[in-house]
Structures are given as C-alpha cells and as structure tokens.
Design a protein around this motif. Structure first.
Motif, PDB file in Angstrom:
ATOM      1  N   PHE A 340       3.287  15.108   5.382  1.00  0.00           N
ATOM      2  CA  PHE A 340       2.955  13.822   4.057  1.00  0.00           C
ATOM      3  C   PHE A 340       4.122  13.908   3.599  1.00  0.00           C
ATOM      4  N   LEU A 341       5.237  14.523   3.203  1.00  0.00           N
ATOM      5  CA  LEU A 341       5.858  14.061   2.647  1.00  0.00           C
ATOM      6  C   LEU A 341       6.842  13.044   3.019  1.00  0.00           C
ATOM      7  N   ALA A 342       6.817  12.203   4.436  1.00  0.00           N
ATOM      8  CA  ALA A 342       7.436  11.419   4.803  1.00  0.00           C
ATOM      9  C   ALA A 342       6.745  10.241   4.661  1.00  0.00           C
ATOM     10  N   ILE A 343       5.205   9.997   4.852  1.00  0.00           N
ATOM     11  CA  ILE A 343       4.859   9.493   4.163  1.00  0.00           C
ATOM     12  C   ILE A 343       4.640   8.587   2.503  1.00  0.00           C
ATOM     13  N   LYS A 344       5.001   9.416   1.321  1.00  0.00           N
ATOM     14  CA  LYS A 344       4.208   9.965   0.525  1.00  0.00           C
ATOM     15  C   LYS A 344       6.142   9.379  -0.448  1.00  0.00           C
ATOM     16  N   ASN A 345       6.693   9.865   0.697  1.00  0.00           N
ATOM     17  CA  ASN A 345       8.667   9.644  -0.377  1.00  0.00           C
ATOM     18  C   ASN A 345       9.051   8.238   0.303  1.00  0.00           C
ATOM     19  N   LYS A 346       8.402   8.353   1.790  1.00  0.00           N
ATOM     20  CA  LYS A 346       9.896   6.519   2.137  1.00  0.00           C
ATOM     21  C   LYS A 346       8.785   6.282   3.468  1.00  0.00           C
ATOM     22  N   HIS A 347       7.534   5.992   3.848  1.00  0.00           N
ATOM     23  CA  HIS A 347       6.566   5.320   4.851  1.00  0.00           C
ATOM     24  C   HIS A 347       5.282   4.696   4.633  1.00  0.00           C
ATOM     25  N   SER A 348       5.388   5.008   3.317  1.00  0.00           N
ATOM     26  CA  SER A 348       3.857   4.081   2.502  1.00  0.00           C
ATOM     27  C   SER A 348       3.661   2.931   2.639  1.00  0.00           C
ATOM     28  N   TRP A 349       2.788   1.977   2.690  1.00  0.00           N
ATOM     29  CA  TRP A 349       2.654   0.457   2.239  1.00  0.00           C
ATOM     30  C   TRP A 349       3.215  -0.014   1.150  1.00  0.00           C
ATOM     31  N   LYS A 350       3.376   0.928  -0.549  1.00  0.00           N
ATOM     32  CA  LYS A 350       4.242   0.024  -0.949  1.00  0.00           C
ATOM     33  C   LYS A 350       5.550   0.103  -0.636  1.00  0.00           C
ATOM     34  N   HIS A 351       5.820   1.216   0.183  1.00  0.00           N
ATOM     35  CA  HIS A 351       7.473   1.175   0.443  1.00  0.00           C
ATOM     36  C   HIS A 351       7.893  -0.160   1.840  1.00  0.00           C
ATOM     37  N   ARG A 352       6.801  -0.540   2.319  1.00  0.00           N
ATOM     38  CA  ARG A 352       6.918  -1.478   3.269  1.00  0.00           C
ATOM     39  C   ARG A 352       7.283  -2.447   2.886  1.00  0.00           C
ATOM     40  N   ALA A 353       6.118  -3.242   1.522  1.00  0.00           N
ATOM     41  CA  ALA A 353       5.785  -4.508   1.174  1.00  0.00           C
ATOM     42  C   ALA A 353       7.259  -4.405   0.199  1.00  0.00           C
ATOM     43  N   GLU A 354       7.523  -2.997   0.163  1.00  0.00           N
ATOM     44  CA  GLU A 354       9.285  -3.516  -1.135  1.00  0.00           C
ATOM     45  C   GLU A 354      10.376  -3.782   0.326  1.00  0.00           C
ATOM     46  N   GLU A 355      10.235  -3.224   1.735  1.00  0.00           N
ATOM     47  CA  GLU A 355      11.183  -3.053   2.782  1.00  0.00           C
ATOM     48  C   GLU A 355      11.179  -5.062   3.498  1.00  0.00           C
ATOM     49  N   LEU A 356       9.106  -5.802   3.464  1.00  0.00           N
ATOM     50  CA  LEU A 356       9.173  -7.537   3.759  1.00  0.00           C
ATOM     51  C   LEU A 356       9.544  -7.824   2.899  1.00  0.00           C
TER      52      LEU A 356
END
Length: 363
Positions: A340-356
């Motif tokens: 859960f913490l991995a998704i919340k802190n670094k692997h959410s769709w928000k993080h992916r959008a920022e990476e893109l």
C-alpha cells in the motif's frame, strides 16, 4: 510542472467500460494528467454502448465523428494549441483516418510519444498468429518507429527488446483510494484476478491449490475473470474454490477487501518476463501481499517494494509460497502494508502522470 503544457492524448479504443487493462490504464492516466496539464482526450466510442447502430451504421458514425474530430484537431494544430501528443498504442487497430491526423501532427513537428503496450507478434512460439491483426499491428508499429519522438514501454526489459534511440519505461500504476480496508481479513482467502486460461497460469494455480488444501483444509481460493465453463464444471464439487465471473473494475475493491493474499501464477517465458500486469498494482493498491512467479519485471518490482513472495513457475513452489503466507500472518501484514505504501508514495497514477510530463519536457 507548468499547467501551460497542452497535451493531446489519443486512445484509439473506448475507455468505457473499464473491463480490460488498456482501458483502465488510459482512464486513470487521463484523469491524473488533467490535474497537471491542459489535456485533450480523443477516444473511440464503444459499439456496445450504441445498441441502436448496426455495424455499418456504427462505421458511418465513426466516419462522421472523425470528420468533426479531424476538423477540430486541425484547428488546434493550426493555432499551435498542441505541444505534445501521447498515444496509447495497440489497444485497437488504427484506421486510415487515424493516420490522416497523425501525419498532420508529424508535419507540424509536434513531439509524439506512443506507449507501446504490447509486441505479441514477435513471439509466435507463445501466441497464435492472426495474419490480419499482425498486419495492422506491424503497420502501426512501423509508423511509430519512423515518426515517434520517443517510445514508452511498460518496463525497461520490454524497452530493451526494441531498437530505437529514445525510449523510456512508464509502468502501470495504482490508486490507493481504492483500498477499502488496509487490515487483512480474518480468513485464508487467496484471490486470483485475470484471464482464466493456461496462458495466464491458471493450470499451474489449480494444481497448487490442491497441494495447499491438503495442508490447510480451511483455505479458500477466489478466481475472478471471464467465464470458463470447462474449468467451472471440473471444480463444481470443490467448495474451497469460488468463481466470480464477469465482475467490473468497480467490484475489485470489495473483492480485495475480503482477500488475505493475492497471486500471479504466470509461466516464465520471454514475453511474461517483460510484462508488468496492471492487476499487480491493483493488488498492491488494496494493501494485499502478492505471491508471484519469477517473471523478471514482476518479481523485480515485488522485491524492490518488499511486498510479497517470489516462487518458481511450478505447482509445488507456488503452493509453498501460499503456505508461507497462510502460516505467517505477521509477514503477510508487513508485505500488505509495504504494498500500500509503495503505491501511495511512489507508484500512483499521479506519479506516472508526472513522470510522463517530465519525459515530454525533455524535447
């Protein structure tokens, strides 16, 4: 990241209903991008949601829709209102009119970033060939190789199979808001979600289940996917196996909230080695530990986030992994929390959008 960025997101298939990984990915990424850039979505309507149209009528509707859509896109191009183009590639065949506006975008030197979700036609020893599908895919693939600014892939391993100068990994992501209860339930329910077929390891899983039940008779197994009548008939007297058929994306949080641990039993092969299943991130979003076979990218992700057990792709090894979690609740809880913490802190769709956006801003 500047909100002034104007992004055109092209999804050549319907993102409703969200009953498959490509639609889920496109829908989630679009809504995450909306929060940080000015994004215009082009998505094809679903024939299933237009019951009054015959197939010919649906085609005519598409052609009419394309005329209107094409006009609007051309106006955006002429007014310099598109900075970048992101494409969810290979979810559906491109039509001739798709290439019209793609070529117009290229003519204006607008950077184009296709997400290459699949290259299945390169693995005839694993997948049955379809000449027509292969033709469409290779035509689309050829266009991207010639015209893309950079290619995006679900994993680095997959990117390394393609000879292209500019390429990046953009894995799937999760949504921590879909976790209904981080606490593991007081049961021994192991859940599998996905295609109920040998290609996804269902045969290996069924043999593993029999080994587990001999040592843990109160264990339960939930299999979520499309109907497989042959398998369901074979299991009709096995009260420790429950089939949940044709469930929607909205049903998943409730199913996983009643799940002790999750499983991905795929057979190890070159194709599965580079795959990053969207369901892995769904499992993790719900705070559930994961048991997976040692397909390279999936296993690496689990190890990096310390959220599950890696097994070999055979029934005995998978059963051993399941039993380890069933017999050690403390370990299961640690893995679930880490997931859960991995998704919340670094692997959410928000993080992916920022990476893109960071990738696109390089060009």
């Amino acid at each position: 990241m500047a909100k002034k960025i104007k992004l055109l997101m092209f999804v050549p298939y319907s993102i409703h209903p969200m009953n498959a990984a490509p639609a889920i990915r496109a829908y989630k990424l679009y809504h995450a991008l909306k929060k940080i850039v000015d994004v215009t979505l082009i998505s094809r309507p679903s024939y299933n949601f237009m019951p009054n149209y015959s197939k010919i009528g649906y085609l005519n509707f598409l052609l009419s829709l394309f005329g209107q859509m094409s006009s609007e896109i051309i106006q955006l191009i002429k007014k310099n209102k598109i900075d970048y183009v992101y494409i969810e590639a290979f979810g559906a065949p491109l039509h001739s009119f798709d290439y019209v506006f793609l070529n117009a975008l290229k003519k204006r030197d607008i950077p184009i970033f296709p997400f290459i979700m699949d290259t299945y036609w390169k693995y005839p020893e694993i997948f049955k060939r379809n000449a027509q599908s292969d033709k469409y895919c290779q035509m689309e693939y050829g266009w991207y190789l010639k015209n893309a600014t950079a290619l995006l892939f679900p994993s680095e391993t997959m990117a390394n199979t393609v000879n292209f100068p500019e390429k990046f990994a953009l894995p799937p992501a999760g949504d921590p808001s879909r976790c209904l209860n981080q606490k593991l339930p007081d049961n021994k329910n192991i859940t599998y979600m996905g295609e109920i077929s040998p290609a996804m390891g269902i045969d290996i899983l069924m043999k593993s289940i029999e080994i587990v039940i001999k040592k843990q008779p109160d264990a339960q197994f939930t299999i979520v996917g499309h109907e497989n009548k042959e398998l369901m008939v074979k299991c009709k007297n096995k009260n420790y196996i429950t089939f949940m058929i044709n469930k929607t994306y909205k049903d998943i949080p409730n199913i996983l909230s009643d799940t002790y641990a999750t499983i991905i039993p795929r057979q190890v092969n070159p194709y599965n080695d580079f795959a990053m299943p969207v369901k892995l991130l769904d499992y993790m979003s719900s705070g559930r530990p994961v048991i997976t076979t040692n397909c390279h990218e999936t296993a690496r992700f689990i190890q990096e986030n310390n959220c599950g057990i890696i097994t070999e792709d055979n029934p005995n090894s998978i059963a051993k992994g399941i039993l380890k979690l069933l017999e050690n609740r403390d370990l299961a809880e640690i893995y679930g929390k880490n997931a859960f913490l991995a998704i919340k802190n670094k692997h959410s769709w928000k993080h992916r959008a920022e990476e893109l956006v960071k990738i696109m801003e390089k060009y």
